[in-house]
Write a protein that holds these residues in place. Structure first.
Motif, mmCIF file in Angstrom:
data_model
loop_
_atom_site.group_PDB
_atom_site.id
_atom_site.type_symbol
_atom_site.label_atom_id
_atom_site.label_comp_id
_atom_site.label_asym_id
_atom_site.label_seq_id
_atom_site.Cartn_x
_atom_site.Cartn_y
_atom_site.Cartn_z
ATOM 1 N N TYR A 27 63.228 35.231 -2.735
ATOM 2 C CA TYR A 27 63.384 34.313 -3.857
ATOM 3 C C TYR A 27 64.369 34.860 -4.883
ATOM 4 C CZ TYR A 27 62.476 31.647 -8.051
ATOM 5 O OH TYR A 27 62.634 30.893 -9.179
ATOM 6 N N SER A 28 64.188 36.105 -5.277
ATOM 7 C CA SER A 28 65.085 36.665 -6.299
ATOM 8 C C SER A 28 66.506 36.801 -5.763
ATOM 9 C CB SER A 28 64.564 38.005 -6.818
ATOM 10 O OG SER A 28 64.606 38.984 -5.819
ATOM 11 N N PHE A 29 66.631 37.119 -4.466
ATOM 12 C CA PHE A 29 67.959 37.242 -3.872
ATOM 13 C C PHE A 29 68.689 35.902 -3.923
ATOM 14 C CE2 PHE A 29 71.033 37.249 -0.440
ATOM 15 C CZ PHE A 29 71.657 38.478 -0.606
ATOM 16 N N PHE A 30 68.002 34.826 -3.518
ATOM 17 C CA PHE A 30 68.633 33.500 -3.549
ATOM 18 C C PHE A 30 68.936 33.054 -4.977
ATOM 19 C CE2 PHE A 30 66.848 32.790 0.779
ATOM 20 C CZ PHE A 30 68.064 32.583 1.402
ATOM 21 N N LYS A 31 68.037 33.360 -5.895
ATOM 22 C CA LYS A 31 68.261 33.006 -7.296
ATOM 23 C C LYS A 31 69.507 33.719 -7.820
ATOM 24 C CE LYS A 31 66.116 33.265 -11.840
ATOM 25 N NZ LYS A 31 65.000 33.813 -12.610
#
Length: 135
Positions: A27-31
């Motif tokens: 999630y944080s990577f895509f964000k």
């Protein structure tokens, strides 16, 4: 022919994405990646709308710097978008201008500015004289 090229491109993007996500959660990577794309889009918009000569390198460095500050996802997005831009630019330059050494030098200096920004170094190194402070 176009389908196989699209599959190859999709495979490369997916593999680089998987390699980019090591210990970070997805999630944080895509964000970070989406925010990095926004940073690069804003930098490209500034390239198009700025009336200052020789400001391309500054905006490329600034966009890559901002994206890299987001984290690993931003760095991944910056590398992917910058590599794609360089490839397309060289392709178009070759067919529009041939093997012009001036065009090649300009392209390489833009790449260096992008790498400079991605590495976290100050993009103001490429700021042209007389550029307004709002950039």
């Amino acid at each position: 022919m176009a389908r196989s090229t699209m599959r190859l491109f999709t495979g490369i993007v997916f593999c680089s994405l998987v390699m980019g996500v090591t210990s970070e959660n997805w999630y944080s990577f895509f964000k970070e990646a989406v925010q990095g794309v926004g940073d690069l889009g804003r930098a490209y918009w500034n390239v198009l709308t700025s009336s200052n000569q020789n400001s391309n390198r500054y905006f490329y460095a600034q966009g890559n710097y901002d994206a890299a500050q987001r984290g690993p996802g931003g760095v991944w997005a910056a590398k992917l978008i910058s590599s794609t831009r360089v490839y397309l630019q060289r392709f178009l330059d070759y067919y529009l201008y041939g093997n012009s050494s001036t065009v090649l030098e300009d392209s390489k200096s833009n790449e260096k500015a992008e790498e400079w920004g991605r590495s976290g170094k100050d993009p103001d190194r490429f700021r042209p004289d007389g550029m307004p402070k709002n950039y």
